[in-house]
Design an enzyme around this catalytic site. Sequence first.
Site: not given
Ligand code: DQQ
Length: 534
Positions: A22, A46, A81, A233
């Site tokens: 993000d 990730w 995050w 999500d």
């Molecule tokens: N990526 C998610 C978010 C979170 C972050 C969305 C974690 O909800 O805060 O891709 O890397």
Amino acid sequence: NAMFSWQRTAFHFQPEKNWINDPNGPLFHKGWYHLFYQYNPDSAVWGNITWGHAVSTDMIHWLYLPLAMVPDRWFDANGVWTGSATLLPDGQIIMLYTGSTNESVQVQNLAYPANLSDPLLLDWVKYEGNPILTPPSGIGSTDFRDPTTAWIGPDGKWRITIGSKFNTTGISMVYTTNDFINYELHNGVLHEVPGTGMWECVDFYPVAINGSKGLDTSVNSGRIKHVLKASLDDTKLDHYAIGTYFIENETWVPDDPTIDVGIGLRYDYGRYYASKTFYDQNKDRRILLGWVNETDTETDDLKKHWASLHTIPRTVLFDSKTGTNLLQWPVEEIEDLRLNSTEFTDVLVEAGTIVPLDIGTATQLDISVDFKIESLDTEESVNGSSGCGDGAVDRSTFGPFGILVIADESLSELTPVYFRVTNSTDGDVTTYFCADESRSSKAPEVFKQVYGGKVPVLDGETYSARVLVDHSIVESYAQGGRMVISSRVYPTEAIYGAARLFLFNNATGVNVKATLKIWRLNSAFIHPFPLDQI
Ligand code: DQQ
């Protein structure tokens, strides 16, 4: 490592190596656009999430800076995050972000620049009293993340909204604060939509009903509407809806409940997620940033030592012509990358033919194309295959017609970006805009999809598209930005000098005429900021 090096993009933002997701806390400060991003400094998958940092004067020529924040405190030990920036009237910068704690609880934290007079904002201070918010009662400890930019009301209080879920209902909660340290949870949600699941990366902002300027997030008067966006999500799709914000009871109501958040419009009908806008006070515009991940395998990502990228930043406006959707368009600064251009006028593309466009190598392009269709007189005789169908091979009377990008001379690899028009018995004309990845790569195990959906075409309009081609990403805008599709493609043949561009018309019933202007685009040469020289 030169593995798959032709898949690296030339003018899209990617870190030098490893994993990115993000966009976070975008802002403009003292002449620089700042981009922070979810980043794994250690691997192309990730994990170890930190905030990467880059600056640019034009949102195209980025310069990498040292990491802005790393997971070094109990309140973000499992990851720094996603978060958002708020610029206060006195010049302070407030950064709110989600920390995944040492016990993997999602909390909200406050950070701020150590030195506001540093245009590069190199050092960030995490507030000692963090976390400033913990999951409220009734909310799961891992369902509470991604605070928005704050907006101020007439009562002088700031508001933020944070996405979550209640059972399977996606929700966004509102908090008010005077000081960004103490917060009050508003009773009742800004909005909720049953069945949409966890809302990540909520975004909430005003758009002007008329005009070409963006609005500061706090604007709440005049002829405006409010956009609410959630990243779902469950489906990994970014959905928005347009509606009205009632500050008196902190609710937002969609204009059309049948196209509410999560069940209606999307920013991008391709690969696109976790986007965020910010108000650019430098040029009075609202800018949308988004993340596009890979569709090859994790093994390949580990081999090539990088994964994912961000789209070209887009301006966002309300579409006053349709009144039902936003318009997205690549920031004008991308035009500074334009090198030589080639124009083609009214090229006839007969039904069932392909026409090569002699422009030389076609890996970095900015394409503007307009199609005129010979006639829409007959009724569409398409049986069952509606929308984008099974891709560009799926023929019907009025389509598909479009362009073939990242194609090799022998057409063994190609990605069609195209329109398909259907004309029903009752005279309703519907236009679909699509991108078909199914023949984009001979590489095994690449996820290939046919993307697309309906796009409004108004009376008297031609079928128009703008397509940005950058090695392994194709960003396609239809009808001035009413609809956008981002595709990842992994050519094995259509690479470097072997990549070509074609027009095609796979309609059975009509010829089309195409007018194009095609620019070759320079690379952005994204590189580290030469900090040792300042
Ligand atoms: N990526 C998610 C978010 C979170 C972050 C969305 C974690 O909800 O805060 O891709 O890397």
